[in-house]
Design a protein around this motif. Sequence first.
Motif, PDB file in Angstrom:
ATOM      1  N   MET A   1       0.480  -1.065   0.135  1.00  0.00           N
ATOM      2  CA  MET A   1      -0.246  -0.245  -0.052  1.00  0.00           C
ATOM      3  C   MET A   1       1.047   1.367  -0.145  1.00  0.00           C
ATOM      4  O   MET A   1       2.261   1.435   0.828  1.00  0.00           O
ATOM      5  CB  MET A   1      -0.629  -0.539   1.590  1.00  0.00           C
ATOM      6  CG  MET A   1      -1.902   1.312   1.496  1.00  0.00           C
ATOM      7  SD  MET A   1      -2.961   0.893   2.693  1.00  0.00           S
ATOM      8  CE  MET A   1      -2.302  -0.096   3.678  1.00  0.00           C
TER       9      MET A   1
ATOM     10  N   GLY B   1      -5.085  -1.756   2.006  1.00  0.00           N
ATOM     11  CA  GLY B   1      -4.671  -2.033   1.075  1.00  0.00           C
ATOM     12  C   GLY B   1      -4.242  -3.271   1.798  1.00  0.00           C
ATOM     13  O   GLY B   1      -4.501  -3.659   3.005  1.00  0.00           O
ATOM     14  N   GLU B   2      -4.590  -4.774   0.876  1.00  0.00           N
ATOM     15  CA  GLU B   2      -3.616  -6.043   1.315  1.00  0.00           C
ATOM     16  C   GLU B   2      -3.147  -5.840   2.387  1.00  0.00           C
ATOM     17  O   GLU B   2      -1.631  -4.876   1.983  1.00  0.00           O
ATOM     18  CB  GLU B   2      -3.474  -6.770   0.082  1.00  0.00           C
ATOM     19  CG  GLU B   2      -4.997  -7.325  -0.811  1.00  0.00           C
ATOM     20  CD  GLU B   2      -4.777  -7.698  -1.483  1.00  0.00           C
ATOM     21  OE1 GLU B   2      -3.879  -9.174  -2.014  1.00  0.00           O
ATOM     22  OE2 GLU B   2      -4.651  -6.813  -3.289  1.00  0.00           O
TER      23      GLU B   2
ATOM     24  N   TYR C   1      -7.275  -6.752   5.109  1.00  0.00           N
ATOM     25  CA  TYR C   1      -6.535  -5.815   4.770  1.00  0.00           C
ATOM     26  C   TYR C   1      -6.188  -4.695   5.705  1.00  0.00           C
ATOM     27  O   TYR C   1      -7.463  -4.975   6.921  1.00  0.00           O
ATOM     28  CB  TYR C   1      -8.105  -4.737   3.639  1.00  0.00           C
ATOM     29  CG  TYR C   1      -8.143  -6.113   2.318  1.00  0.00           C
ATOM     30  CD1 TYR C   1      -7.414  -5.540   1.070  1.00  0.00           C
ATOM     31  CD2 TYR C   1      -8.945  -7.261   2.695  1.00  0.00           C
ATOM     32  CE1 TYR C   1      -8.078  -6.402   0.525  1.00  0.00           C
ATOM     33  CE2 TYR C   1      -9.459  -7.936   1.580  1.00  0.00           C
ATOM     34  CZ  TYR C   1      -8.940  -7.765   0.741  1.00  0.00           C
ATOM     35  OH  TYR C   1      -8.908  -8.697  -0.531  1.00  0.00           O
TER      36      TYR C   1
ATOM     37  N   PHE D   1     -10.377   1.275  -1.470  1.00  0.00           N
ATOM     38  CA  PHE D   1      -9.464   0.302  -1.049  1.00  0.00           C
ATOM     39  C   PHE D   1      -8.588   0.947  -2.430  1.00  0.00           C
ATOM     40  O   PHE D   1      -9.303   1.385  -3.138  1.00  0.00           O
ATOM     41  CB  PHE D   1      -9.607  -1.032  -2.214  1.00  0.00           C
ATOM     42  CG  PHE D   1     -10.449  -1.842  -0.721  1.00  0.00           C
ATOM     43  CD1 PHE D   1      -9.327  -2.624   0.039  1.00  0.00           C
ATOM     44  CD2 PHE D   1     -11.643  -1.492  -0.731  1.00  0.00           C
ATOM     45  CE1 PHE D   1     -10.077  -3.399   0.962  1.00  0.00           C
ATOM     46  CE2 PHE D   1     -12.626  -2.529   0.229  1.00  0.00           C
ATOM     47  CZ  PHE D   1     -11.866  -3.342   0.841  1.00  0.00           C
TER      48      PHE D   1
ATOM     49  N   THR E   1      -4.837  -3.218  -4.660  1.00  0.00           N
ATOM     50  CA  THR E   1      -5.780  -4.429  -3.979  1.00  0.00           C
ATOM     51  C   THR E   1      -6.756  -4.537  -5.378  1.00  0.00           C
ATOM     52  O   THR E   1      -7.855  -4.363  -5.785  1.00  0.00           O
ATOM     53  CB  THR E   1      -7.081  -3.589  -3.083  1.00  0.00           C
ATOM     54  OG1 THR E   1      -5.948  -2.683  -2.406  1.00  0.00           O
ATOM     55  CG2 THR E   1      -7.469  -4.531  -2.371  1.00  0.00           C
TER      56      THR E   1
END
Length: 126
Positions: free
Chosen positions: A1, A12-13, A37, A106, A110
Motif C-alpha cells: 500500500m 490495501g492488502e 486489509y 481500497f 488491491t
Amino acid sequence: MGLLDKLLGNAGEMAIPEATQELQIILGPNEKIELAYKLIRDMLILTDCRLMLIDKQGMTGRKVEYRSIPYKSITMFVVESTGNFDLDAELKIWISGQHDPIGMEFGSKTNIYQLQGLLASKIAGK
C-alpha cells in the motif's frame, strides 16, 4: 500500500502471517484468516468463520474496537471497481438490523475481485 493510498484513506492488502500474529489473541482456536486489509491502523479481516472490522482509536491506538460480523448476518454487499478517473475501489456491506451499510475504500492495487469472490462464497454458504 503506497503512501498516497494511506493519505487518501484507501485500504490495501495485508500479509496473512502479519495479520494472524497481530490478531492471535482474538482468533478462535482453529480460526484461520483468509484475507486481510489494512488502512493505516484499522483493519478488515475475513476469516473462515466471520468478518472482522478492527478500529484502533485515539492517538496511541491502545483502545481497540473489534467488530465481529458472522457471515450469516450479511444481507447484501456491493463492490465497485476502479475506473479511469476514480482510482479507488469500494465495498459496502449491509448487516441485518442496521439501516446504513458499512463502507470501505481500497487502493487501486488491491485485488477487489478476490475480496468479492471470497465474500460471495461465505454468504452463499450460510
